[in-house]
Design a protein around this motif. Structure first.
Motif, PDB file in Angstrom:
ATOM      1  N   MET A 203       0.844  -1.191   0.000  1.00  0.00           N
ATOM      2  CA  MET A 203       0.000   0.000   0.000  1.00  0.00           C
ATOM      3  C   MET A 203       0.882   1.245   0.000  1.00  0.00           C
ATOM      4  O   MET A 203       1.963   1.247   0.576  1.00  0.00           O
ATOM      5  CB  MET A 203      -0.921  -0.024   1.216  1.00  0.00           C
ATOM      6  CG  MET A 203      -2.024   1.017   1.177  1.00  0.00           C
ATOM      7  SD  MET A 203      -3.139   0.850   2.580  1.00  0.00           S
ATOM      8  CE  MET A 203      -3.916  -0.716   2.186  1.00  0.00           C
ATOM      9  N   ASN A 204       0.387   2.298  -0.612  1.00  0.00           N
ATOM     10  CA  ASN A 204       1.163   3.514  -0.724  1.00  0.00           C
ATOM     11  C   ASN A 204       0.810   4.493   0.397  1.00  0.00           C
ATOM     12  O   ASN A 204       0.561   4.111   1.527  1.00  0.00           O
ATOM     13  CB  ASN A 204       0.923   4.142  -2.111  1.00  0.00           C
ATOM     14  CG  ASN A 204       1.386   3.241  -3.234  1.00  0.00           C
ATOM     15  OD1 ASN A 204       2.465   2.663  -3.163  1.00  0.00           O
ATOM     16  ND2 ASN A 204       0.576   3.122  -4.262  1.00  0.00           N
TER      17      ASN A 204
ATOM     18  N   TYR B 131      -1.549  10.535   5.936  1.00  0.00           N
ATOM     19  CA  TYR B 131      -2.009  11.923   5.990  1.00  0.00           C
ATOM     20  C   TYR B 131      -3.347  11.947   6.729  1.00  0.00           C
ATOM     21  O   TYR B 131      -4.285  11.245   6.332  1.00  0.00           O
ATOM     22  CB  TYR B 131      -2.191  12.498   4.583  1.00  0.00           C
ATOM     23  CG  TYR B 131      -0.900  12.662   3.820  1.00  0.00           C
ATOM     24  CD1 TYR B 131      -0.118  13.810   3.983  1.00  0.00           C
ATOM     25  CD2 TYR B 131      -0.450  11.672   2.944  1.00  0.00           C
ATOM     26  CE1 TYR B 131       1.074  13.959   3.284  1.00  0.00           C
ATOM     27  CE2 TYR B 131       0.734  11.820   2.245  1.00  0.00           C
ATOM     28  CZ  TYR B 131       1.489  12.965   2.420  1.00  0.00           C
ATOM     29  OH  TYR B 131       2.676  13.109   1.731  1.00  0.00           O
ATOM     30  N   PHE B 132      -3.432  12.737   7.795  1.00  0.00           N
ATOM     31  CA  PHE B 132      -4.689  12.905   8.516  1.00  0.00           C
ATOM     32  C   PHE B 132      -5.445  14.092   7.940  1.00  0.00           C
ATOM     33  O   PHE B 132      -4.915  15.204   7.869  1.00  0.00           O
ATOM     34  CB  PHE B 132      -4.440  13.136  10.005  1.00  0.00           C
ATOM     35  CG  PHE B 132      -4.342  11.882  10.819  1.00  0.00           C
ATOM     36  CD1 PHE B 132      -4.999  10.724  10.455  1.00  0.00           C
ATOM     37  CD2 PHE B 132      -3.598  11.865  11.995  1.00  0.00           C
ATOM     38  CE1 PHE B 132      -4.916   9.565  11.216  1.00  0.00           C
ATOM     39  CE2 PHE B 132      -3.510  10.720  12.768  1.00  0.00           C
ATOM     40  CZ  PHE B 132      -4.167   9.564  12.382  1.00  0.00           C
ATOM     41  N   GLU B 133      -6.687  13.856   7.553  1.00  0.00           N
ATOM     42  CA  GLU B 133      -7.543  14.932   7.052  1.00  0.00           C
ATOM     43  C   GLU B 133      -7.758  15.965   8.150  1.00  0.00           C
ATOM     44  O   GLU B 133      -8.165  15.635   9.259  1.00  0.00           O
ATOM     45  CB  GLU B 133      -8.889  14.367   6.589  1.00  0.00           C
ATOM     46  CG  GLU B 133      -9.868  15.414   6.068  1.00  0.00           C
ATOM     47  CD  GLU B 133      -9.319  16.159   4.871  1.00  0.00           C
ATOM     48  OE1 GLU B 133      -8.889  17.324   5.052  1.00  0.00           O
ATOM     49  OE2 GLU B 133      -9.313  15.585   3.759  1.00  0.00           O
ATOM     50  N   ASN B 134      -7.461  17.202   7.826  1.00  0.00           N
ATOM     51  CA  ASN B 134      -7.470  18.267   8.824  1.00  0.00           C
ATOM     52  C   ASN B 134      -8.397  19.422   8.451  1.00  0.00           C
ATOM     53  O   ASN B 134      -8.545  20.361   9.224  1.00  0.00           O
ATOM     54  CB  ASN B 134      -6.036  18.805   8.992  1.00  0.00           C
ATOM     55  CG  ASN B 134      -5.828  19.588  10.255  1.00  0.00           C
ATOM     56  OD1 ASN B 134      -6.255  19.172  11.325  1.00  0.00           O
ATOM     57  ND2 ASN B 134      -5.170  20.735  10.149  1.00  0.00           N
TER      58      ASN B 134
ATOM     59  N   TYR C 138      -8.284  21.152   2.022  1.00  0.00           N
ATOM     60  CA  TYR C 138      -9.185  20.052   1.668  1.00  0.00           C
ATOM     61  C   TYR C 138      -9.083  19.736   0.185  1.00  0.00           C
ATOM     62  O   TYR C 138      -9.106  20.639  -0.652  1.00  0.00           O
ATOM     63  CB  TYR C 138     -10.630  20.410   2.018  1.00  0.00           C
ATOM     64  CG  TYR C 138     -11.592  19.290   1.674  1.00  0.00           C
ATOM     65  CD1 TYR C 138     -11.645  18.140   2.459  1.00  0.00           C
ATOM     66  CD2 TYR C 138     -12.417  19.366   0.562  1.00  0.00           C
ATOM     67  CE1 TYR C 138     -12.507  17.100   2.145  1.00  0.00           C
ATOM     68  CE2 TYR C 138     -13.286  18.338   0.238  1.00  0.00           C
ATOM     69  CZ  TYR C 138     -13.316  17.204   1.037  1.00  0.00           C
ATOM     70  OH  TYR C 138     -14.161  16.177   0.734  1.00  0.00           O
ATOM     71  N   GLN C 139      -8.955  18.458  -0.118  1.00  0.00           N
ATOM     72  CA  GLN C 139      -8.937  18.003  -1.505  1.00  0.00           C
ATOM     73  C   GLN C 139     -10.060  16.998  -1.701  1.00  0.00           C
ATOM     74  O   GLN C 139     -10.041  15.920  -1.089  1.00  0.00           O
ATOM     75  CB  GLN C 139      -7.590  17.358  -1.849  1.00  0.00           C
ATOM     76  CG  GLN C 139      -6.420  18.322  -1.828  1.00  0.00           C
ATOM     77  CD  GLN C 139      -5.118  17.641  -2.233  1.00  0.00           C
ATOM     78  OE1 GLN C 139      -5.039  16.423  -2.311  1.00  0.00           O
ATOM     79  NE2 GLN C 139      -4.107  18.446  -2.499  1.00  0.00           N
ATOM     80  N   LYS C 140     -11.023  17.362  -2.524  1.00  0.00           N
ATOM     81  CA  LYS C 140     -12.132  16.443  -2.793  1.00  0.00           C
ATOM     82  C   LYS C 140     -11.611  15.163  -3.427  1.00  0.00           C
ATOM     83  O   LYS C 140     -12.041  14.058  -3.084  1.00  0.00           O
ATOM     84  CB  LYS C 140     -13.167  17.108  -3.700  1.00  0.00           C
ATOM     85  CG  LYS C 140     -14.421  16.280  -3.883  1.00  0.00           C
ATOM     86  CD  LYS C 140     -15.479  17.039  -4.663  1.00  0.00           C
ATOM     87  CE  LYS C 140     -16.735  16.175  -4.805  1.00  0.00           C
ATOM     88  NZ  LYS C 140     -17.794  16.893  -5.574  1.00  0.00           N
TER      89      LYS C 140
ATOM     90  N   ASP D 152      -1.223   9.285  -6.130  1.00  0.00           N
ATOM     91  CA  ASP D 152      -0.331   8.468  -5.309  1.00  0.00           C
ATOM     92  C   ASP D 152      -0.834   8.324  -3.864  1.00  0.00           C
ATOM     93  O   ASP D 152      -0.136   7.789  -3.016  1.00  0.00           O
ATOM     94  CB  ASP D 152       1.081   9.064  -5.299  1.00  0.00           C
ATOM     95  CG  ASP D 152       1.126  10.440  -4.654  1.00  0.00           C
ATOM     96  OD1 ASP D 152       0.089  11.135  -4.665  1.00  0.00           O
ATOM     97  OD2 ASP D 152       2.192  10.815  -4.142  1.00  0.00           O
ATOM     98  N   ILE D 153      -2.068   8.777  -3.610  1.00  0.00           N
ATOM     99  CA  ILE D 153      -2.650   8.672  -2.266  1.00  0.00           C
ATOM    100  C   ILE D 153      -3.934   7.860  -2.324  1.00  0.00           C
ATOM    101  O   ILE D 153      -4.823   8.130  -3.142  1.00  0.00           O
ATOM    102  CB  ILE D 153      -2.945  10.071  -1.682  1.00  0.00           C
ATOM    103  CG1 ILE D 153      -1.634  10.831  -1.460  1.00  0.00           C
ATOM    104  CG2 ILE D 153      -3.714   9.964  -0.371  1.00  0.00           C
ATOM    105  CD1 ILE D 153      -1.817  12.230  -0.940  1.00  0.00           C
TER     106      ILE D 153
END
Length: 204
Positions: free
Chosen positions: A1-2, A27-30, A141-143, A148-149
């Motif tokens: 897993m990446n 990466y924790f969504e913040n 925020y990225q919808k 690579d995530i």
């Protein structure tokens, strides 16, 4: 897993730690908006009566509020209630006493923000597992995250989390059978450090 993008939750479900244990970078969504009825502010445990939800009340405003700015409400005495529920559910589990003092600290600290509480529960879990799951907080925020995530933000919503886990011994399983994908605390209290190997061998 990446690399993975995931929500920091309240003593998160086991599926979240399966994803994090098998990731290269977390990466924790913040920066997303707070959503009701998700694992951001609730966890599920196995009580003497079966599945039990423990919910942290938050202060709501009329307009949408970023999760990182969501404040905890302390008017309802939830801390005492949650710890008593954990004691009642897991006092007879093999390893509750081993982790009890570290976990109790969460219920004796008045965090202002839900995010800060969740990040502390994550660190307690990592210390309990004996693992180092470093993370970075998102800056915006990225919808749709970059290619690579791997986006695991849906795991914060129990209705969208379809993970099926391998069974392990649970305190009350003779009454109700195995209950899938509870809070990571259920796995810790029943398996202790063996939980680490368990998490590495699950599929998500």
């Amino acid at each position: 897993m990446n690399n993975i993008l995931i929500q920091p939750c309240y003593f998160a479900p086991i599926s979240n730690y399966v994803a994090m244990m098998q990731a290269d970078k977390i990466y924790f969504e913040n920066n997303d908006n707070f959503q009701k009825q998700t694992n951001r502010n609730r966890m599920y445990i196995y009580s003497a009566n079966g599945l039990q939800m423990l919910n942290i009340p938050v202060k709501h405003l009329k307009e949408s509020k970023a999760f990182k700015d969501t404040e905890i409400e302390y008017a309802f005495g939830w801390q005492k209630q949650h710890f008593k529920s954990l004691e009642a559910a897991y006092r007879t589990s093999p390893f509750f006493e081993f982790f009890e003092d570290d976990i109790r600290k969460v219920f004796e600290t008045n965090y202002k923000y839900m995010l800060d509480l969740n990040l502390d529960t994550h660190q307690i879990v990592c210390d309990s597992l004996g693992v180092n799951l470093d993370y970075e907080k998102t800056l915006e925020y990225q919808k749709e995250p970059s290619q690579d995530i791997v986006d695991f933000r849906h795991l914060a919503d129990g209705k969208r989390d379809t993970t099926i886990l391998q069974s392990y011994d649970q305190v009350f399983e003779q009454k109700f059978g195995f209950i899938n994908n509870l809070s990571i605390l259920d796995l810790l209290f029943n398996q202790a450090r063996a939980a680490k190997d368990y998490l590495l061998h699950q599929k998500i």
